[in-house]
Enzyme design. Structure first.
Site, PDB file in Angstrom:
ATOM      1  CD  GLU A 175      48.132  -2.640 -11.460  1.00 52.61           C
ATOM      2  OE1 GLU A 175      47.594  -1.496 -11.313  1.00 52.61           O
ATOM      3  OE2 GLU A 175      49.138  -2.830 -12.137  1.00 52.61           O
ATOM      4  CB  CYS A 219      54.631  -1.984 -12.865  1.00 58.56           C
ATOM      5  SG  CYS A 219      55.504  -2.167 -11.292  1.00 58.56           S
TER       6      CYS A 219
END
Length: 275
Positions: A128, A2
């Protein structure tokens, strides 16, 4: 992994979105923002949050001298090692993520974990970049929680930011990520709180996109992770489980540059597929 999020709610709405049900009255309570005169960190809403930015974090009230079960504290993303000297941004470590598998053996992360410094990082969603299709430009995606019918987390025009003691928050459902935080004091006496997001192996929900995913908490998992008195450290690790339902959409490469804070960062785009 992340490495980028979006957190666009104003401080008042973050507070309302973080309301929780009191076990005695059954009403939804607001977590108070913690106040610390030595801490000058301020949260600023952003559609493209990067490490070293300051975001809202939920913590146990017992850590900050509050009577409430939960409190909100602005913290910098990327844990500063307690042993670091000098400029807090110059430690040179990649600390925005903490791998679940190595947490207990880590010199950096085992200390705050064993001290019960667990936190929950709040955001609209996270970005992402696809790493499962070889080399070349990586396509970014925005990933978020399932929303009620008609609500789009990236479109404030579809939100209702109402909140009541009986029914809680009516706005968009936010992502709650398990994290650890620590406290660092500069030579000048300034206190800086910083955190790392815990990650684990991706399951079938996101393995097509990336081999790692943040540890996302829902419902009672949030309460268990924050309740350091009721849930000891070893039991807290069992709270973390891969989330199975996460919607997503493609976004423009505008988000690739962390200096771009434009609201368009998390808006969906349609990709042109070439057969």
């Amino acid at each position: 992994m992340c490495g980028r999020t979006a957190c666009s709610l104003c401080p008042d709405d973050v507070q309302k979105a973080s309301s929780f049900k009191d076990k005695i009255s059954g009403n939804y309570q607001l977590p108070h923002w913690a106040s610390n005169i030595k801490n000058k960190q301020q949260y600023r809403p952003s559609h493209n949050v990067a490490p070293t930015d300051v975001t809202p974090v939920l913590v146990s009230g017992s850590h900050f001298g509050g009577e409430s079960e939960r409190m909100l504290q602005p913290m910098m993303w990327g844990m500063i090692p307690v042993w670091h000297k000098g400029d807090y941004k110059s430690h040179g470590l990649s600390t925005n993520n903490c791998r679940l598998e190595g947490l207990l053996s880590s010199k950096l992360y085992s200390r705050p974990f064993n001290k019960g410094q667990r936190c929950v990082v709040i955001c609209d969603g996270f970005y992402e970049w696809q790493t499962t299709k070889g080399k070349g430009n990586k396509q970014p995606y925005f990933i978020y929680m399932p929303q009620d019918e008609g609500v789009r987390v990236e479109d404030p025009a579809t939100w209702s930011c109402d909140r009541s003691e009986k029914s809680g928050w009516k706005g968009p459902k936010l992502v709650h990520m398990a994290g650890l935080y620590d406290e660092w004091t500069s030579a000048e006496g300034e206190v800086i709180y910083s955190y790392s997001v815990i990650t684990l192996d991706s399951n079938s929900t996101l393995s097509w996109l990336h081999h790692r995913m943040p540890a996302i908490l829902e419902g009672e998992q949030i309460a268990d992770w924050l309740d350091i008195e009721r849930v000891p450290s070893e039991a807290a690790l069992a709270v973390i489980q891969p989330t199975k339902l996460l919607p997503w959409h493609e976004v423009a490469t505008l988000v690739n540059n962390c200096c771009n804070k434009d609201p368009q960062c998390n808006k969906p785009i349609k990709l042109e597929y070439v057969p």
